[in-house]
Motif scaffolding. Structure first.
Motif, PDB file in Angstrom:
ATOM      1  N   CYS A   1       0.821  -1.217   0.000  1.00 13.38           N
ATOM      2  CA  CYS A   1       0.000   0.000   0.000  1.00 13.38           C
ATOM      3  C   CYS A   1       0.853   1.264   0.000  1.00 13.38           C
ATOM      4  O   CYS A   1       0.420   2.310  -0.495  1.00 13.38           O
TER       5      CYS A   1
ATOM      6  N   HIS B   1       3.382   1.763  -1.778  1.00 11.84           N
ATOM      7  CA  HIS B   1       3.593   2.056  -3.201  1.00 11.84           C
ATOM      8  C   HIS B   1       2.303   2.558  -3.840  1.00 11.84           C
ATOM      9  O   HIS B   1       2.321   3.482  -4.656  1.00 11.84           O
ATOM     10  N   ALA B   2       1.189   1.939  -3.462  1.00 14.34           N
ATOM     11  CA  ALA B   2      -0.082   2.238  -4.126  1.00 14.34           C
ATOM     12  C   ALA B   2      -0.531   3.683  -3.912  1.00 14.34           C
ATOM     13  O   ALA B   2      -1.128   4.290  -4.813  1.00 14.34           O
TER      14      ALA B   2
ATOM     15  N   GLN C   1       0.359   6.398  -6.514  1.00 14.56           N
ATOM     16  CA  GLN C   1      -0.174   6.309  -7.864  1.00 14.56           C
ATOM     17  C   GLN C   1      -1.469   7.105  -7.992  1.00 14.56           C
ATOM     18  O   GLN C   1      -2.172   7.342  -7.015  1.00 14.56           O
TER      19      GLN C   1
ATOM     20  N   ILE D   1      -5.424   2.804  -9.655  1.00 16.46           N
ATOM     21  CA  ILE D   1      -5.226   1.505  -9.039  1.00 16.46           C
ATOM     22  C   ILE D   1      -3.819   0.966  -9.285  1.00 16.46           C
ATOM     23  O   ILE D   1      -3.203   1.236 -10.319  1.00 16.46           O
ATOM     24  N   MET D   2      -3.295   0.231  -8.324  1.00 15.77           N
ATOM     25  CA  MET D   2      -2.044  -0.507  -8.504  1.00 15.77           C
ATOM     26  C   MET D   2      -2.373  -1.990  -8.465  1.00 15.77           C
ATOM     27  O   MET D   2      -2.952  -2.484  -7.500  1.00 15.77           O
TER      28      MET D   2
ATOM     29  N   GLY E   1      -4.742  -2.557  -5.190  1.00 20.81           N
ATOM     30  CA  GLY E   1      -5.037  -1.523  -4.202  1.00 20.81           C
ATOM     31  C   GLY E   1      -5.443  -0.223  -4.868  1.00 20.81           C
ATOM     32  O   GLY E   1      -4.778   0.227  -5.815  1.00 20.81           O
ATOM     33  N   TYR E   2      -6.534   0.370  -4.392  1.00 25.70           N
ATOM     34  CA  TYR E   2      -7.012   1.639  -4.929  1.00 25.70           C
ATOM     35  C   TYR E   2      -6.781   2.730  -3.889  1.00 25.70           C
ATOM     36  O   TYR E   2      -7.232   2.617  -2.752  1.00 25.70           O
TER      37      TYR E   2
ATOM     38  N   THR F   1      -5.303   2.723   1.270  1.00 27.00           N
ATOM     39  CA  THR F   1      -5.950   2.064   0.153  1.00 27.00           C
ATOM     40  C   THR F   1      -7.098   1.174   0.625  1.00 27.00           C
ATOM     41  O   THR F   1      -7.159   0.777   1.790  1.00 27.00           O
TER      42      THR F   1
ATOM     43  N   CYS G   1      -7.723  -2.459  -0.517  1.00 27.15           N
ATOM     44  CA  CYS G   1      -6.972  -3.434  -1.294  1.00 27.15           C
ATOM     45  C   CYS G   1      -7.498  -4.843  -1.093  1.00 27.15           C
ATOM     46  O   CYS G   1      -8.109  -5.166  -0.062  1.00 27.15           O
TER      47      CYS G   1
END
Length: 318
Positions: free
Chosen positions: A77, A79-80, A83, A86-87, A115-116, A128, A130
């Motif tokens: 998360c 990382h997500a 962004q 979404i990842m 994960g959004y 997120t 996720c």
């Protein structure tokens, strides 16, 4: 393994997260309802509402795991939230960021992750929604839309919480938000022995502005004062409209002399701004300034009480 980077405005992001006062709170049905739906719709064993704190990711809702948090450095998360959308990691063993991550090589043996990001009104990524599986899988466009819709449900709940800690008029923290953020800050300053000062502001002759020029102009004066607080103080400082014409700023990890310089610059910039706007009145204030003493101030409320007394002493002399 590649640990997640920090966001560009990390201190602002953390302030927004902590002002919600959701970290380390009990589960709530409004969030658990969404993770139950996500787990059932996607047929996955794990669904989470994750909040990414400074050094950890903490789960506001957690289905399928028996832990409440993990380190941020190993989180997906982390990382997500960097962004825009979404990842998706269809197979973590084939992803250079995660193939040797302990959450992949060991329990819970993550292979698939989607994960959004959950964002505040100002766009900061808090965490997120996720879903996680222990086997690789594809994620189609229709599934992305469903996860985005579910994330929107969580985001709306978080925004509702955020609005409860923001002042409607000035869009800076209200009293509740200030108290929540300041508790985190004071705990850190106590542990690290950082010097801390609370500045308590009360606008002078504010009633006269309302009576003479109308309440719309009074509201504008409050917004100008709040905007100048935002521009004059650092991202690491905490400032708020406490109510009416009262404002506060908690200034941390600078010397007494620096605090004095900061307050002087704020006053000068406020005067300059009023002149630029050609206001028919002066925006002046009384100030109570108190240095944090851990032996005397057990809570932020103790600091506010002392600063309030000093502010009114100054106001009597005006």
């Amino acid at each position: 393994m590649k640990p997640p980077e920090s966001s560009e405005n990390e201190q602002d992001r953390l302030s927004a997260l902590r002002s919600l006062t959701v970290l380390d709170t009990p589960p709530e049905e409004r969030f658990d309802r969404v993770t139950r739906m996500a787990r059932r719709l996607f047929g996955v064993p794990i669904a989470l509402v994750s909040m990414v704190d400074e050094n950890r990711q903490w789960f506001k809702s957690c289905l399928g795991l028996d832990v409440t948090e993990t380190e941020r450095r190993i989180s997906f998360c982390g990382h997500a939230i960097l962004q825009n959308g979404i990842m998706v990691v269809e197979d973590a063993l084939q992803d250079e960021r995660f193939h040797d991550n302990p959450l992949v090589s060991g329990a819970p043996h993550i292979r698939f992750y989607a994960g959004y990001p959950l964002r505040t009104l100002s766009g900061h990524g808090l965490g997120t929604l996720c879903i996680i599986d222990r086997v690789p899988r594809k994620f189609e466009d229709g599934e992305i839309e469903i996860l985005a819709d579910l994330a929107g449900m969580v985001e709306r709940e978080l925004i509702a919480i955020q609005l409860a800690v923001l002042d409607d008029l000035t869009r800076i923290s209200n009293r509740r938000g200030f108290l929540a953020l300041s508790r985190y800050s004071l705990d850190l300053c106590r542990r690290q022995l950082f010097p801390t000062t609370l500045a308590f502001f009360d606008l002078d002759q504010f009633k006269q502005i309302n009576d003479t020029y109308g309440h719309a102009e009074g509201d504008q004066a409050l917004r100008i004062f709040a905007d100048q607080l935002r521009e004059s103080f650092r991202a690491s400082d905490i400032f708020a409209r406490l109510g009416g014409d009262e404002f506060a700023a908690l200034i941390t990890n600078v010397t007494r002399e620096t605090v004095q310089d900061m307050l002087a610059r704020f006053k000068n910039s406020l005067t300059k701004r009023c002149a630029e706007l050609k206001l028919p009145y002066a925006l002046e204030f009384s100030l109570g300034k108190v240095e944090y003493d851990p032996l005397k101030h057990a809570t932020i409320e103790d600091l506010l009480k002392d600063a309030d007394v000093l502010m009114y002493e100054q106001k009597k002399t005006r």
